[in-house]
Design a protein around this motif. Sequence first.
Motif, PDB file in Angstrom:
ATOM      1  N   ALA A   1       0.837  -1.204   0.000  1.00  0.00           N
ATOM      2  CA  ALA A   1       0.000   0.000   0.000  1.00  0.00           C
ATOM      3  C   ALA A   1       0.872   1.256   0.000  1.00  0.00           C
ATOM      4  O   ALA A   1       0.581   2.230  -0.691  1.00  0.00           O
TER       5      ALA A   1
ATOM      6  N   MET B   1       1.509   4.338  -2.896  1.00  0.00           N
ATOM      7  CA  MET B   1       1.443   5.788  -2.694  1.00  0.00           C
ATOM      8  C   MET B   1       2.725   6.477  -3.154  1.00  0.00           C
ATOM      9  O   MET B   1       2.701   7.581  -3.671  1.00  0.00           O
TER      10      MET B   1
ATOM     11  N   ALA C   1      -5.068  10.670   6.203  1.00  0.00           N
ATOM     12  CA  ALA C   1      -6.245   9.827   6.395  1.00  0.00           C
ATOM     13  C   ALA C   1      -6.155   9.206   7.780  1.00  0.00           C
ATOM     14  O   ALA C   1      -5.064   8.877   8.257  1.00  0.00           O
TER      15      ALA C   1
ATOM     16  N   THR D   1      -2.292   8.122   8.238  1.00  0.00           N
ATOM     17  CA  THR D   1      -1.392   8.035   7.085  1.00  0.00           C
ATOM     18  C   THR D   1      -1.258   9.420   6.474  1.00  0.00           C
ATOM     19  O   THR D   1      -2.261  10.028   6.101  1.00  0.00           O
TER      20      THR D   1
ATOM     21  N   ARG E   1       0.651  11.844   3.571  1.00  0.00           N
ATOM     22  CA  ARG E   1       1.471  11.916   2.363  1.00  0.00           C
ATOM     23  C   ARG E   1       2.073  13.309   2.270  1.00  0.00           C
ATOM     24  O   ARG E   1       1.377  14.313   2.442  1.00  0.00           O
TER      25      ARG E   1
ATOM     26  N   ARG F   1     -12.481   5.408   5.996  1.00  0.00           N
ATOM     27  CA  ARG F   1     -11.272   6.111   6.420  1.00  0.00           C
ATOM     28  C   ARG F   1     -11.546   7.598   6.229  1.00  0.00           C
ATOM     29  O   ARG F   1     -12.093   8.018   5.206  1.00  0.00           O
ATOM     30  N   LEU F   2     -11.181   8.385   7.235  1.00  0.00           N
ATOM     31  CA  LEU F   2     -11.454   9.817   7.174  1.00  0.00           C
ATOM     32  C   LEU F   2     -10.275  10.505   6.513  1.00  0.00           C
ATOM     33  O   LEU F   2      -9.129  10.266   6.882  1.00  0.00           O
ATOM     34  N   THR F   3     -10.538  11.355   5.534  1.00  0.00           N
ATOM     35  CA  THR F   3      -9.442  12.034   4.853  1.00  0.00           C
ATOM     36  C   THR F   3      -9.479  13.521   5.167  1.00  0.00           C
ATOM     37  O   THR F   3     -10.552  14.125   5.275  1.00  0.00           O
ATOM     38  N   PHE F   4      -8.302  14.079   5.346  1.00  0.00           N
ATOM     39  CA  PHE F   4      -8.141  15.482   5.701  1.00  0.00           C
ATOM     40  C   PHE F   4      -7.236  16.139   4.675  1.00  0.00           C
ATOM     41  O   PHE F   4      -6.098  15.717   4.500  1.00  0.00           O
TER      42      PHE F   4
ATOM     43  N   ASP G   1      -8.408   6.983  -3.292  1.00  0.00           N
ATOM     44  CA  ASP G   1      -8.124   5.589  -3.650  1.00  0.00           C
ATOM     45  C   ASP G   1      -8.000   4.753  -2.385  1.00  0.00           C
ATOM     46  O   ASP G   1      -7.895   5.271  -1.280  1.00  0.00           O
ATOM     47  N   ALA G   2      -7.999   3.490  -2.562  1.00  0.00           N
ATOM     48  CA  ALA G   2      -8.113   2.579  -1.427  1.00  0.00           C
ATOM     49  C   ALA G   2      -6.783   2.245  -0.792  1.00  0.00           C
ATOM     50  O   ALA G   2      -6.736   1.620   0.262  1.00  0.00           O
ATOM     51  N   SER G   3      -5.697   2.667  -1.406  1.00  0.00           N
ATOM     52  CA  SER G   3      -4.383   2.217  -0.926  1.00  0.00           C
ATOM     53  C   SER G   3      -4.110   2.706   0.471  1.00  0.00           C
ATOM     54  O   SER G   3      -4.623   3.699   0.907  1.00  0.00           O
TER      55      SER G   3
END
Lengths: 249, 249
Positions: A112, A116, A184, A210, A212, B233-236, B247-249
């Motif tokens: 995973a 990314m 995330a 996670t 990035r 999954r919560l994204t910020f 995406d799911a990664s």
Amino acid sequence: MGTTQLETVPEPKYWHLRTVLSEALDSEFSVGEILPNERDLAARFGVARATLRQALEQLELEGRLQRRRGVGTTVAPPRVGVAVGTEQHAWPGAEGDAWEPADCATAAPPAAVAGMLETRKDEQVHTVRRSLVTNGQPVAAELLYVPLSSVPASAAADAASGAARAHAVLQGLRHLDLEGQDRAVELGSARAEDAKELDRLPGAPVLVVTTRFFARGRTAAVSVATYRADTCRLTFADSGGVEIHHDAS
Amino acid sequence: MGTTQLETVPEPKYWHLRTVLSEALDSEFSVGEILPNERDLAARFGVARATLRQALEQLELEGRLQRRRGVGTTVAPPRVGVAVGTEQHAWPGAEGDAWEPADCATAAPPAAVAGMLETRKDEQVHTVRRSLVTNGQPVAAELLYVPLSSVPASAAADAASGAARAHAVLQGLRHLDLEGQDRAVELGSARAEDAKELDRLPGAPVLVVTTRFFARGRTAAVSVATYRADTCRLTFADSGGVEIHHDAS
């Protein structure tokens, strides 16, 4: 806590018991206090041990109770707020970063993470291990994945120890202009290595963040940080510039 | 999946089994596939049913498996990214807000919320209930607490239905200048009412996002949103202006 027989209710028994117990924690117990043992509690509420355990697990999940081997079940202190989204854009290891670099290895990342980073299958990356400790308590463990191409080739080559290599990789990152980052948050379970560092059993619920980091139009590094879900709440400041309060409410 | 005897390992047995199962899911199963029943699985791996169940619970916590009554245990699809931190500062209910207002009541909020709003004990506030549905799946349930003083007195008075009152309160909020907001994310368990809305059992693990909205130098509203931890999954996004990829990664 007096004898309380649970009436027949439409909601699951453990859930009703959880609510009753939660109210008892508010009114009759103080932080750090040890609860009566499971047999006594089950008898007082007139429920099976299995039902009691389910209710205790709920309250542990909610951060109300802590169960420690050799100690028993205690009333947990309020969760500690840990700031995750900082307003300044900064690379890991920049001034004011509370994370402690512990080690650095070079290895192929999980699939995973490789996805990314857009690295090739089996391509090795710097893997910096860091930890976050607050008030003497381990709060989070992080793996920071940095492709070899993101830092100068010399960065980690001649460092004597793992910690020195970690510092060198973090310093190498700062040569890049940080263009942005995103995050995330999801529920996970602590891997064996993280669990040890966090003073938990493998599989304990954790919050996985996670992040990035973007530079030169691509993902220059990925951080996978594992926070104790029992003791932490993650706080995010908005760009509105309002101060974060870490109170327990 | 062939017969695999687990060797004696220093890590807990369920944890080792979880790792073996996780690899089997990657290599031998596809999304939506139903796993063999517990008795068969336990026999194949040479473990007790209790150990197997612990390992399955781990994988459920990690979002790898779904257990549904009447269906059995299936391989879960990747978690769906749900954007939480939006870049624009906007009140709930502003243009582009995907949350659906369902109802509105006037009641005293929980003590923790009253503390954040600095309302008096037992002071009533508007409580707007909203829900978030993605691809036909319930994703999150929200309670938005708005002190009566935050919106014009007439806002919710003459609305015919709960949904109309909710709309009126949300519209009333937009009279205020939003000065900022902050958020906290923590692990919780679904309250009975939320669980029903999210199609889960009471007590299911959820991610609880508490957002404070600031106006006129004080907290003008508090949102407590409960997201399914198994599927989300919560994204910020960061203020760097980088696009979020779901995406799911």
